[in-house]
Write a protein that holds these residues in place. Structure first.
Motif, short mmCIF file in Angstrom:
data_model
loop_
_atom_site.label_atom_id
_atom_site.label_comp_id
_atom_site.label_asym_id
_atom_site.label_seq_id
_atom_site.Cartn_x
_atom_site.Cartn_y
_atom_site.Cartn_z
N ASN A 28 0.75 -1.03 -0.24
CA ASN A 28 0.00 0.11 0.10
C ASN A 28 0.72 1.21 -0.08
N VAL A 29 1.93 1.24 0.42
CA VAL A 29 3.11 2.23 0.52
C VAL A 29 3.12 2.79 -0.92
N SER A 30 3.26 2.10 -1.84
CA SER A 30 3.84 2.46 -3.21
C SER A 30 2.30 2.52 -3.87
N THR A 31 1.36 1.78 -3.57
CA THR A 31 0.16 2.06 -4.50
C THR A 31 -0.62 2.92 -4.08
N ASN A 32 -0.94 3.12 -2.89
CA ASN A 32 -2.00 4.05 -2.14
C ASN A 32 -1.83 5.43 -2.24
N GLN A 33 -1.49 5.93 -3.42
CA GLN A 33 -1.17 7.22 -3.57
C GLN A 33 -1.97 8.02 -4.72
N GLN A 34 -2.24 9.40 -4.33
CA GLN A 34 -3.07 10.13 -5.61
C GLN A 34 -2.17 11.27 -6.15
N PHE A 35 -2.34 11.40 -7.26
CA PHE A 35 -1.45 12.31 -7.91
C PHE A 35 -2.30 13.32 -8.62
N TYR A 36 -1.69 14.94 -8.43
CA TYR A 36 -2.71 15.81 -8.92
C TYR A 36 -1.52 16.67 -9.68
N GLU A 37 -1.97 17.18 -11.00
CA GLU A 37 -1.05 18.15 -11.42
C GLU A 37 -1.87 19.39 -11.20
N VAL A 38 -0.83 20.32 -10.70
CA VAL A 38 -1.72 21.74 -10.52
C VAL A 38 -0.49 22.99 -10.73
N LYS A 39 -1.20 24.20 -10.84
CA LYS A 39 -0.34 25.52 -11.21
C LYS A 39 -0.93 26.36 -10.02
N GLY A 40 0.09 27.25 -9.85
CA GLY A 40 -0.29 28.52 -8.61
C GLY A 40 0.87 29.47 -8.73
N VAL A 41 0.51 30.36 -7.90
CA VAL A 41 1.70 31.29 -7.48
C VAL A 41 2.13 31.37 -5.93
N ILE A 42 3.47 31.37 -5.86
CA ILE A 42 3.84 31.44 -4.66
C ILE A 42 3.72 32.59 -4.00
N LYS A 43 3.09 32.49 -2.90
CA LYS A 43 2.86 33.61 -1.88
C LYS A 43 4.05 33.85 -0.80
N GLU A 44 4.76 32.90 -0.42
CA GLU A 44 5.30 32.95 0.67
C GLU A 44 6.36 31.33 0.70
N ILE A 45 7.75 31.66 0.93
CA ILE A 45 8.53 30.32 1.31
C ILE A 45 8.91 30.43 2.63
N LYS A 46 8.70 29.37 3.31
CA LYS A 46 9.11 29.37 4.72
C LYS A 46 10.52 29.42 4.99
N ALA A 47 10.81 30.03 5.99
CA ALA A 47 12.41 30.04 6.35
C ALA A 47 13.07 28.95 6.25
N ASP A 48 12.63 27.58 6.85
CA ASP A 48 13.15 26.41 6.71
C ASP A 48 13.32 25.81 5.49
N GLY A 49 12.77 26.27 4.54
CA GLY A 49 12.73 25.85 3.15
C GLY A 49 12.01 24.53 2.98
N LYS A 50 11.37 24.17 3.95
CA LYS A 50 10.46 23.15 3.94
C LYS A 50 8.88 22.88 3.33
#
Length: 307
Positions: A33-55
Motif C-alpha cells: 500500500n505504501v507504493s500504490t495507495n497514492q493519488q497524484f494531481y498536476e497543479v499550477k499556482g503562484v508562490i505567496k511565501e517560502i517558509k524560512a526553513d525551506g520545507k
C-alpha cells in the motif's frame, strides 16, 4: 555410502529452501500500500511565501481536479516538500507548476517548476476577499483565561466555552470541505483517537470535552457537521462539532493564533489546537500538525486535575 549422502541432501533441501524464504519474505499488504495507495494531481499556482526553513511554501493555486473530479477548490494553502531543493531559487510571486501527492494521512508537493506564463486567472482564487466585522481581541498566553464564546453544535444546540468550566477543554479548527489529509482531516482523526484513548483507559479522567470549531458557517450547518462527525465516531457527550457567528469564530481564532480567511469563496487557514484547564485558563497551544493524539491526551489528563 553415495546413496546415504543423496538421502541426506534431499532431507536437508526443504530446510535450506525454508531458510531462503525467511530471508526474503513476500511483501505484506502494508508494504504494497505504501507504493500504490497514492493519488497524484498536476497543479499550477503562484508562490505567496517560502517558509524560512525551506520545507514548505504557501501557494495560491488553481482548482485541483483529476478526470473531471474536483478534489480541492482554488485556495491559498501551505504545502510541504520532502526535498528542500524543490523550492530552491523560488520566491514570492513566481508562477509554478507542481505535483500534489496524497498518501494516507500525508500530502506533499514535488516536481515543482517555475513557469514563464501565468495559469488561467479564472482558475485561481479571486483577489476580492469577503470582509466582515471583527472584534478587537488580545492574543492569549499560557495561563490567561479564555473568554466565553458562543456556538451552535451538530445537534442544533447552543454551546458556550463557559459551559465547560471544571472540565479540561481541547478545541481545534476545521472546515468539513477541507480535503488535504494532513490538515483538517488529521485534526479530526487525532481528536477521534484522543476520544478513544480517554474513554478506554482505566482510571482516565472523565471531566474533559473536545470541540471542533468550523470557520465555514455558511456550509457547515448543524446537519453537515453531524454527518461529518459521524465519520469520526464521535461521542456527543465528550466531543462536539460547532459553528457560529463569524465574528465569534474570528475572535477566538485570533486569540490563539489561528488565521483563516475567505478568498474568492475559498478558505485559507493555518492550524491551532488549544487545551484549557478546569479553571478556564490556557494550558497549551499546539501549532501546526506535528502533534500526536498521545501528546493531546497527556495535556488533557494534566488539565483535568481540579486545582
Amino acid at each position: 555410502m553415495v546413496r546415504w549422502i543423496q538421502t541426506l541432501i534431499f532431507a536437508l533441501l526443504p530446510l535450506a529452501l525454508a531458510s531462503c524464504s525467511e530471508k526474503a519474505p513476500a511483501p505484506t499488504k502494508e508494504t504494497v500500500n505504501v507504493s500504490t495507495n497514492q493519488q497524484f494531481y498536476e497543479v499550477k499556482g503562484v508562490i505567496k511565501e517560502i517558509k524560512a526553513d525551506g520545507k514548505s511554501a504557501v501557494i495560491k493555486h488553481e482548482a485541483v481536479t483529476s478526470s473531471g473530479t474536483n478534489y480541492m477548490p482554488a485556495m491559498t494553502m501551505p504545502f510541504d516538500v520532502k526535498n528542500t531543493n524543490e523550492l530552491h531559487d523560488l520566491k514570492s510571486g513566481d508562477v509554478i507548476s507542481f505535483r500534489l501527492v496524497v498518501a494516507g494521512d500525508d500530502a506533499w508537493i514535488d516536481q515543482v517548476k517555475k513557469l514563464d506564463v501565468a495559469p488561467k486567472t479564472s482558475e485561481l482564487p479571486s483577489r476580492a476577499s469577503t470582509f466582515h466585522i471583527v472584534r478587537d481581541v488580545e492574543p492569549l498566553n499560557i495561563g490567561d483565561p479564555l473568554p466565553a464564546y458562543h456556538f451552535t453544535n451538530e445537534m442544533g444546540q447552543a454551546v458556550s466555552t463557559a459551559d465547560f468550566k471544571g472540565k479540561a477543554l481541547a478545541f481545534t479548527f476545521i472546515f468539513t470541505k477541507c480535503p488535504l489529509p494532513n490538515f483538517c482531516p488529521l485534526m479530526s482523526k487525532n481528536f477521534s483517537q484522543t476520544q478513544r484513548t480517554l474513554l478506554s483507559t482505566p482510571n482516565a479522567p472523565t471531566n474533559w470535552h473536545l470541540l471542533s470549531i468550523s470557520f465555514d458557517p455558511e456550509s457547515d450547518t448543524p446537519a453537515t457537521l453531524q454527518a461529518y462527525a459521524n465519520r469520526y465516531y464521535h461521542d456527543s457527550n465528550y466531543w462536539n462539532f460547532v459553528s457560529g457567528d463569524i465574528v465569534e469564530t474570528t475572535a477566538i481564532a485570533d486569540q490563539v493564533g489561528e488565521k483563516f480567511g475567505n478568498e474568492g469563496g475559498s478558505i485559507t487557514h493555518n492550524l491551532r489546537t488549544v487545551v484549557i484547564d478546569t479553571q478556564g485558563k490556557v494550558q497549551k497551544i499546539f501549532t501546526g500538525n506535528q502533534w500526536t493524539s498521545d501528546e493531546l491526551v497527556e495535556e488533557i489528563v494534566k488539565a483535568a486535575k481540579v486545582n
